[in-house]
Design a protein around this motif. Structure first.
Motif, PDB file in Angstrom:
ATOM      1  N   LEU A  75      -2.624 -54.645  18.457  1.00 45.85           N
ATOM      2  CA  LEU A  75      -2.550 -54.003  17.233  1.00 45.85           C
ATOM      3  C   LEU A  75      -1.071 -53.749  17.229  1.00 45.85           C
ATOM      4  O   LEU A  75      -1.302 -54.509  15.424  1.00 45.85           O
ATOM      5  N   LEU A  76       0.004 -53.505  17.149  1.00 48.37           N
ATOM      6  CA  LEU A  76       1.246 -53.952  16.858  1.00 48.37           C
ATOM      7  C   LEU A  76       1.431 -55.476  16.536  1.00 48.37           C
ATOM      8  O   LEU A  76       2.136 -54.995  15.491  1.00 48.37           O
ATOM      9  N   VAL A  77       1.716 -56.344  16.709  1.00 49.45           N
ATOM     10  CA  VAL A  77       1.303 -57.609  16.460  1.00 49.45           C
ATOM     11  C   VAL A  77       0.557 -58.299  15.049  1.00 49.45           C
ATOM     12  O   VAL A  77       1.326 -59.136  14.051  1.00 49.45           O
ATOM     13  N   GLU A  78      -0.448 -57.553  15.203  1.00 46.98           N
ATOM     14  CA  GLU A  78      -1.760 -57.883  13.761  1.00 46.98           C
ATOM     15  C   GLU A  78      -0.639 -56.948  12.831  1.00 46.98           C
ATOM     16  O   GLU A  78      -0.398 -57.469  11.968  1.00 46.98           O
ATOM     17  N   ILE A  79      -0.678 -55.594  13.417  1.00 44.52           N
ATOM     18  CA  ILE A  79       0.625 -54.467  11.868  1.00 44.52           C
ATOM     19  C   ILE A  79       1.698 -55.428  11.336  1.00 44.52           C
ATOM     20  O   ILE A  79       1.887 -55.640  10.211  1.00 44.52           O
ATOM     21  N   THR A  80       2.674 -55.792  12.267  1.00 46.83           N
ATOM     22  CA  THR A  80       3.478 -57.280  12.073  1.00 46.83           C
ATOM     23  C   THR A  80       3.355 -57.886  11.360  1.00 46.83           C
ATOM     24  O   THR A  80       3.805 -58.121  10.307  1.00 46.83           O
ATOM     25  N   LYS A  81       2.235 -58.683  11.567  1.00 46.96           N
ATOM     26  CA  LYS A  81       1.650 -59.667  11.232  1.00 46.96           C
ATOM     27  C   LYS A  81       1.530 -59.648   9.785  1.00 46.96           C
ATOM     28  O   LYS A  81       2.218 -60.515   8.057  1.00 46.96           O
ATOM     29  N   ARG A  82       0.950 -59.217   9.973  1.00 46.67           N
ATOM     30  CA  ARG A  82      -0.017 -58.119   8.075  1.00 46.67           C
ATOM     31  C   ARG A  82       1.214 -57.698   7.356  1.00 46.67           C
ATOM     32  O   ARG A  82       1.449 -58.025   5.741  1.00 46.67           O
ATOM     33  N   ALA A  83       2.705 -57.101   7.790  1.00 44.16           N
ATOM     34  CA  ALA A  83       3.298 -56.316   6.753  1.00 44.16           C
ATOM     35  C   ALA A  83       4.355 -57.655   5.789  1.00 44.16           C
ATOM     36  O   ALA A  83       5.010 -57.597   5.298  1.00 44.16           O
ATOM     37  N   LEU A  84       4.682 -58.887   7.364  1.00 42.71           N
ATOM     38  CA  LEU A  84       5.521 -59.973   7.095  1.00 42.71           C
ATOM     39  C   LEU A  84       5.223 -60.459   5.284  1.00 42.71           C
ATOM     40  O   LEU A  84       5.560 -61.272   4.701  1.00 42.71           O
ATOM     41  N   ASN A  85       3.539 -60.361   5.865  1.00 39.96           N
ATOM     42  CA  ASN A  85       3.119 -61.665   4.758  1.00 39.96           C
ATOM     43  C   ASN A  85       2.909 -60.740   3.342  1.00 39.96           C
ATOM     44  O   ASN A  85       2.759 -61.454   2.323  1.00 39.96           O
TER      45      ASN A  85
END
Length: 96
Positions: A75-85
């Protein structure tokens, strides 16, 4: 190696707070005409973006260490990916 859910939880909360701050920075940047404030907002945006990238690296390391498909580090990987994008797409606001 078991993941520390406490650390992962804290990182999830931090990413959420940082992402909200990035949104507020973008809104403030569009609304202000003060040059000094704009420079400070650009600097703060870069620092926060750098921290989200650091958390993303940590999330990927945590995710590699676990075998479960559903976990907090995933979940942390997905949330950081979305924040960066989200920040990448809207970073052009600073160069209008």
């Amino acid at each position: 190696m078991n993941e520390s859910q406490s650390i992962t939880n804290n990182l999830l909360i931090e990413v959420d707070v940082l992402n909200n701050r990035l949104r507020n920075i973008r809104k403030s940047f569009k609304d202000t005409h003060n040059k000094a404030l704009k420079e400070r907002l650009i600097s703060e945006n870069k620092n926060i973006f750098k921290r989200v990238k650091e958390i993303s690296k940590i999330a990927h390391l945590l995710n590699k260490k676990t075998n479960d498909k559903l976990n907090f580090s995933n979940l942390l990987v997905e949330i950081t990916k979305r924040a960066l994008n989200e920040n990448k797409f809207e970073s052009n606001l600073f160069f209008l």
